[in-house]
Design an enzyme around this catalytic site. Sequence first.
Site, PDB file in Angstrom:
ATOM      1  N   LYS A 140       2.009   8.155  -9.594  1.00 30.17           N
ATOM      2  CA  LYS A 140       2.719   7.713 -10.797  1.00 30.17           C
ATOM      3  C   LYS A 140       3.096   8.894 -11.695  1.00 30.17           C
ATOM      4  CE  LYS A 140       1.335   2.919 -10.740  1.00 30.17           C
ATOM      5  NZ  LYS A 140       0.362   2.909  -9.616  1.00 30.17           N
TER       6      LYS A 140
HETATM    7  C1  LIG Z   1       0.582   2.049  -8.470  1.00 32.03           C
HETATM    8  C2  LIG Z   1      -0.064   2.419  -7.164  1.00 32.03           C
HETATM    9  C3  LIG Z   1       0.338   1.844  -5.935  1.00 32.03           C
HETATM   10  C4  LIG Z   1       1.376   0.766  -5.861  1.00 32.03           C
HETATM   11  O1  LIG Z   1       2.667   1.228  -6.168  1.00 32.03           O
HETATM   12  P1  LIG Z   1       3.857   0.186  -6.517  1.00 32.03           P
HETATM   13  O2  LIG Z   1       4.958   1.012  -7.032  1.00 32.03           O
HETATM   14  O3  LIG Z   1       3.273  -0.721  -7.578  1.00 32.03           O
HETATM   15  O4  LIG Z   1       4.188  -0.555  -5.282  1.00 32.03           O
HETATM   16  C5  LIG Z   1      -0.271   2.294  -4.770  1.00 32.03           C
HETATM   17  N1  LIG Z   1      -1.251   3.223  -4.803  1.00 32.03           N
HETATM   18  C6  LIG Z   1      -1.668   3.796  -5.949  1.00 32.03           C
HETATM   19  C7  LIG Z   1      -2.768   4.796  -5.920  1.00 32.03           C
HETATM   20  C8  LIG Z   1      -1.100   3.419  -7.188  1.00 32.03           C
HETATM   21  O5  LIG Z   1      -1.528   3.981  -8.330  1.00 32.03           O
END
Ligand SMILES: *Cc1c(COP(=O)(O)O)cnc(C)c1O
Length: 470
Positions: free
Chosen positions: A113
Amino acid sequence: MKYISTRGGMAPQSFSDILLEGLAPDGGLAVPETIPQVAAETLEKWRGLGYAELATEILSLFIDDIPQEDLRRLTAAAYSAEAFPGPKMVPLKPLKGGMSLVGLSEGPTLAFKDMAMQFLGQVFEYVLERRGTTLNILGATSGDTGSAAEYAMRGKRGVTVFMLSPQGRMSAFQRAQMYSLQDDNIHNIALDGVFDDCQDIVKSLAGDLDFKSTYRLGAVNSINWARIAAQVVYYFWGWLRATDQIGAQEVSFCVPSGNFGNILAGHIAREMGLPIRRLVLATNENNVLEEFFRTGVYRPRSAAQTHATSSPSMDISKASNFERFVFDLLGRDPQRLAQVWKGLDTDGQFDLSDLKSEFEGRYGFVSGTSSHADRLETIRKVKEESGVLIDPHTADGVKVAAAYVEPGIPMLVLETALPAKFAETIVEAVGEEPPVPAHLGDLASLPQRVVNLDCEVELVREYIRQHAPA
Ligand SMILES: *Cc1c(COP(=O)(O)O)cnc(C)c1O
């Protein structure tokens, strides 16, 4: 480049207009009017670019109301060596069996993220300053999103963050990560409740339109288009690095998925002309999306039907970005889309099984699930075979990807977090603690800054009143 709503009820707007908004006024999601196309020659020209330069090229296809020299400054600041201190920005890490990891978790909070949030922090500050306004970001977090948002917004002019978290329900690592921030514009508020209580308070305050406008409340949730656009960049980067030696050819990506934000960016990259063979969607026990790609039926779950798993960032009941993909699937027809979502409201599900042949045939999507036992087994196996320790979410990806590896087609699995964040499951899998990156070594001993409040909306409202800048 203008943006429209998936449900057809929004006059076309510029990037900066939709940047600070959540849902479109008609309840839909903002999407670009047309998907920009990238020719094969352009791709080859991009081979020599660094990550921030590539980001400038790709983002400028989606952002035409920020001058390119300003965008260049924003991406350079977002993707700096300070935020991403590793030896390489987004390294590819080869595994056995025709797969490589795409290292997206080298940023401040050790999860993918950061890749989008770091850009969001820069572009929020820029647009707010240009418009002479400020924003108070109110959010609730159970760990990952909140910390990525705080690290992106710390010290940014014009932005103040109020982040609610459930007291005593996050890991020691997550608490240390968030609460050790000493920046004046970051407010950590630990509530005596669970995540859903925090979320309810956010909804209640954001739903109070007077309060919302007086205090200029905003959000940085996963439906924000700027986050999707910034994520498109690393699909191009991954393709370029995977084909540097073997020359232009198709590759596949596998994406550990929850809200469909990450893999939606892969879909956009593919629609732009990037030679992606398959987009492999991996879920954990919460298989709403796997079920859709297998059956054509989309059936969101209730909170009670949502499992708490050992890949917690994928524990979703519905996928908030999914509407953008369905919009494309329905031929970008807002009337049909609105109809389908109306059906979802009344029936709690919809059935697009008549379009099933297009999921893979036209869009390259396939899917699979992974369980707790799969996760442990995969973490063990990858460590043993390749000497690489992966986190539980990435393990879901590797497990599902293995079923779709084809000879001669590189399979790139997105590494969505580092194992240091999820020590408990790592210890269960391999019997030892994951290493903590050197620059975070002293995190646990730093002083923490957090206010504890009873779980009452009025207390949070009062706190914001007193601490929001005039
Ligand atoms: C947010 C997240 C996901 C999922 O990603 P999306 O964009 O919601 O599909 C997967 N793995 C980790 C470690 C995350 O922080």
